[in-house]
Write a protein that holds these residues in place. Structure first.
Motif, mmCIF file in Angstrom:
data_model
loop_
_atom_site.group_PDB
_atom_site.id
_atom_site.type_symbol
_atom_site.label_atom_id
_atom_site.label_comp_id
_atom_site.label_asym_id
_atom_site.label_seq_id
_atom_site.Cartn_x
_atom_site.Cartn_y
_atom_site.Cartn_z
ATOM 1 N N LYS A 1 82.303 17.522 -51.953
ATOM 2 C CA LYS A 1 82.047 18.817 -51.333
ATOM 3 C C LYS A 1 82.944 19.853 -52.012
ATOM 4 O O LYS A 1 84.164 19.702 -52.023
ATOM 5 C CB LYS A 1 82.345 18.769 -49.832
ATOM 6 C CG LYS A 1 82.098 20.093 -49.130
ATOM 7 C CD LYS A 1 82.364 19.985 -47.646
ATOM 8 C CE LYS A 1 82.101 21.329 -46.991
ATOM 9 N NZ LYS A 1 82.407 21.290 -45.562
ATOM 10 N N ASP A 2 82.327 20.866 -52.573
ATOM 11 C CA ASP A 2 83.054 21.934 -53.267
ATOM 12 C C ASP A 2 84.004 21.382 -54.326
ATOM 13 O O ASP A 2 85.118 21.861 -54.501
ATOM 14 C CB ASP A 2 83.831 22.787 -52.271
ATOM 15 C CG ASP A 2 82.933 23.484 -51.268
ATOM 16 O OD1 ASP A 2 81.790 23.845 -51.656
ATOM 17 O OD2 ASP A 2 83.352 23.665 -50.106
ATOM 18 N N GLY A 3 83.572 20.324 -55.022
ATOM 19 C CA GLY A 3 84.362 19.760 -56.105
ATOM 20 C C GLY A 3 85.495 18.853 -55.663
ATOM 21 O O GLY A 3 86.290 18.416 -56.484
ATOM 22 N N ILE A 4 85.588 18.530 -54.382
ATOM 23 C CA ILE A 4 86.639 17.656 -53.868
ATOM 24 C C ILE A 4 85.991 16.386 -53.350
ATOM 25 O O ILE A 4 84.997 16.431 -52.628
ATOM 26 C CB ILE A 4 87.436 18.343 -52.740
ATOM 27 C CG1 ILE A 4 88.104 19.605 -53.283
ATOM 28 C CG2 ILE A 4 88.474 17.389 -52.153
ATOM 29 C CD1 ILE A 4 88.804 20.428 -52.227
ATOM 30 N N LEU A 5 86.547 15.224 -53.736
ATOM 31 C CA LEU A 5 86.011 13.944 -53.287
ATOM 32 C C LEU A 5 86.638 13.532 -51.970
ATOM 33 O O LEU A 5 87.850 13.587 -51.800
ATOM 34 C CB LEU A 5 86.294 12.860 -54.323
ATOM 35 C CG LEU A 5 85.515 12.961 -55.623
ATOM 36 C CD1 LEU A 5 85.981 11.889 -56.595
ATOM 37 C CD2 LEU A 5 84.033 12.833 -55.364
ATOM 38 N N TYR A 6 85.775 13.109 -51.036
ATOM 39 C CA TYR A 6 86.222 12.616 -49.729
ATOM 40 C C TYR A 6 85.701 11.196 -49.556
ATOM 41 O O TYR A 6 84.513 10.936 -49.788
ATOM 42 C CB TYR A 6 85.658 13.481 -48.597
ATOM 43 C CG TYR A 6 86.162 14.897 -48.603
ATOM 44 C CD1 TYR A 6 87.348 15.235 -47.954
ATOM 45 C CD2 TYR A 6 85.461 15.902 -49.260
ATOM 46 C CE1 TYR A 6 87.809 16.532 -47.954
ATOM 47 C CE2 TYR A 6 85.918 17.204 -49.272
ATOM 48 C CZ TYR A 6 87.095 17.518 -48.611
ATOM 49 O OH TYR A 6 87.552 18.806 -48.625
ATOM 50 N N PRO A 7 86.551 10.239 -49.124
ATOM 51 C CA PRO A 7 86.050 8.888 -48.866
ATOM 52 C C PRO A 7 85.169 8.874 -47.626
ATOM 53 O O PRO A 7 85.394 9.618 -46.680
ATOM 54 C CB PRO A 7 87.329 8.073 -48.640
ATOM 55 C CG PRO A 7 88.336 9.075 -48.208
ATOM 56 C CD PRO A 7 87.979 10.370 -48.868
ATOM 57 N N VAL A 8 84.139 8.035 -47.647
ATOM 58 C CA VAL A 8 83.213 7.915 -46.522
ATOM 59 C C VAL A 8 83.543 6.628 -45.772
ATOM 60 O O VAL A 8 83.611 5.553 -46.369
ATOM 61 C CB VAL A 8 81.754 7.885 -47.022
ATOM 62 C CG1 VAL A 8 80.792 7.657 -45.878
ATOM 63 C CG2 VAL A 8 81.420 9.171 -47.761
ATOM 64 N N ALA A 9 83.760 6.740 -44.456
ATOM 65 C CA ALA A 9 84.023 5.563 -43.624
ATOM 66 C C ALA A 9 82.699 4.893 -43.290
ATOM 67 O O ALA A 9 81.742 5.552 -42.892
ATOM 68 C CB ALA A 9 84.755 5.977 -42.352
ATOM 69 N N LEU A 10 82.641 3.585 -43.484
ATOM 70 C CA LEU A 10 81.429 2.822 -43.221
ATOM 71 C C LEU A 10 81.708 1.743 -42.180
ATOM 72 O O LEU A 10 82.809 1.202 -42.123
ATOM 73 C CB LEU A 10 80.932 2.146 -44.512
ATOM 74 C CG LEU A 10 80.606 3.049 -45.689
ATOM 75 C CD1 LEU A 10 80.319 2.210 -46.924
ATOM 76 C CD2 LEU A 10 79.428 3.936 -45.371
ATOM 77 N N THR A 11 80.682 1.417 -41.393
ATOM 78 C CA THR A 11 80.795 0.272 -40.498
ATOM 79 C C THR A 11 80.721 -0.992 -41.347
ATOM 80 O O THR A 11 80.367 -0.941 -42.541
ATOM 81 C CB THR A 11 79.657 0.254 -39.464
ATOM 82 O OG1 THR A 11 78.416 0.082 -40.167
ATOM 83 C CG2 THR A 11 79.621 1.537 -38.645
ATOM 84 N N ALA A 12 81.021 -2.130 -40.760
ATOM 85 C CA ALA A 12 80.956 -3.397 -41.498
ATOM 86 C C ALA A 12 79.541 -3.641 -42.028
ATOM 87 O O ALA A 12 79.361 -4.075 -43.163
ATOM 88 C CB ALA A 12 81.403 -4.547 -40.606
ATOM 89 N N GLU A 13 78.540 -3.329 -41.209
ATOM 90 C CA GLU A 13 77.150 -3.519 -41.626
ATOM 91 C C GLU A 13 76.790 -2.575 -42.779
ATOM 92 O O GLU A 13 76.159 -2.987 -43.764
ATOM 93 C CB GLU A 13 76.209 -3.270 -40.452
ATOM 94 C CG GLU A 13 74.750 -3.486 -40.801
ATOM 95 C CD GLU A 13 73.807 -3.212 -39.627
ATOM 96 O OE1 GLU A 13 72.627 -3.521 -39.765
ATOM 97 O OE2 GLU A 13 74.268 -2.674 -38.598
ATOM 98 N N GLN A 14 77.205 -1.320 -42.685
ATOM 99 C CA GLN A 14 76.928 -0.357 -43.748
ATOM 100 C C GLN A 14 77.628 -0.770 -45.043
ATOM 101 O O GLN A 14 77.074 -0.634 -46.134
ATOM 102 C CB GLN A 14 77.382 1.040 -43.333
ATOM 103 C CG GLN A 14 76.540 1.650 -42.239
ATOM 104 C CD GLN A 14 77.172 2.907 -41.668
ATOM 105 O OE1 GLN A 14 78.399 3.061 -41.636
ATOM 106 N NE2 GLN A 14 76.329 3.812 -41.190
ATOM 107 N N HIS A 15 78.849 -1.286 -44.923
ATOM 108 C CA HIS A 15 79.588 -1.714 -46.113
ATOM 109 C C HIS A 15 78.890 -2.901 -46.777
ATOM 110 O O HIS A 15 78.796 -2.969 -48.011
ATOM 111 C CB HIS A 15 81.024 -2.077 -45.753
ATOM 112 C CG HIS A 15 81.873 -2.293 -46.964
ATOM 113 N ND1 HIS A 15 81.832 -3.452 -47.688
ATOM 114 C CD2 HIS A 15 82.753 -1.484 -47.588
ATOM 115 C CE1 HIS A 15 82.661 -3.365 -48.696
ATOM 116 N NE2 HIS A 15 83.225 -2.169 -48.668
#
Length: 58
Positions: A11-25
């Motif tokens: 977002k706007d050139g900045i990386l943010y980690p995305v939190a995932l559930t165990a199933e999503q991971h």
């Protein structure tokens, strides 16, 4: 921390980690194995990984 695929949002050139559930991971890991085998890792680290959820079990 073990070696594994992670998901980031840009977002706007900045990386943010995305939190995932165990199933999503698990889905992310499976998708990476199916689409990007063999995986090529570029030696350009972005920084040290930090577990932002800590011991959160939710």
């Amino acid at each position: 921390m073990k070696d594994q695929p992670v998901l980031f949002y840009c977002k706007d050139g900045i990386l943010y980690p995305v939190a995932l559930t165990a199933e999503q991971h698990q889905i992310l890991e499976t998708t990476v194995k199916l689409l990007f085998a063999p995986l090529t890792i570029v030696n350009k680290p972005q920084g040290e990984a930090v577990n932002l959820l800590g011991k959160y079990d939710g």
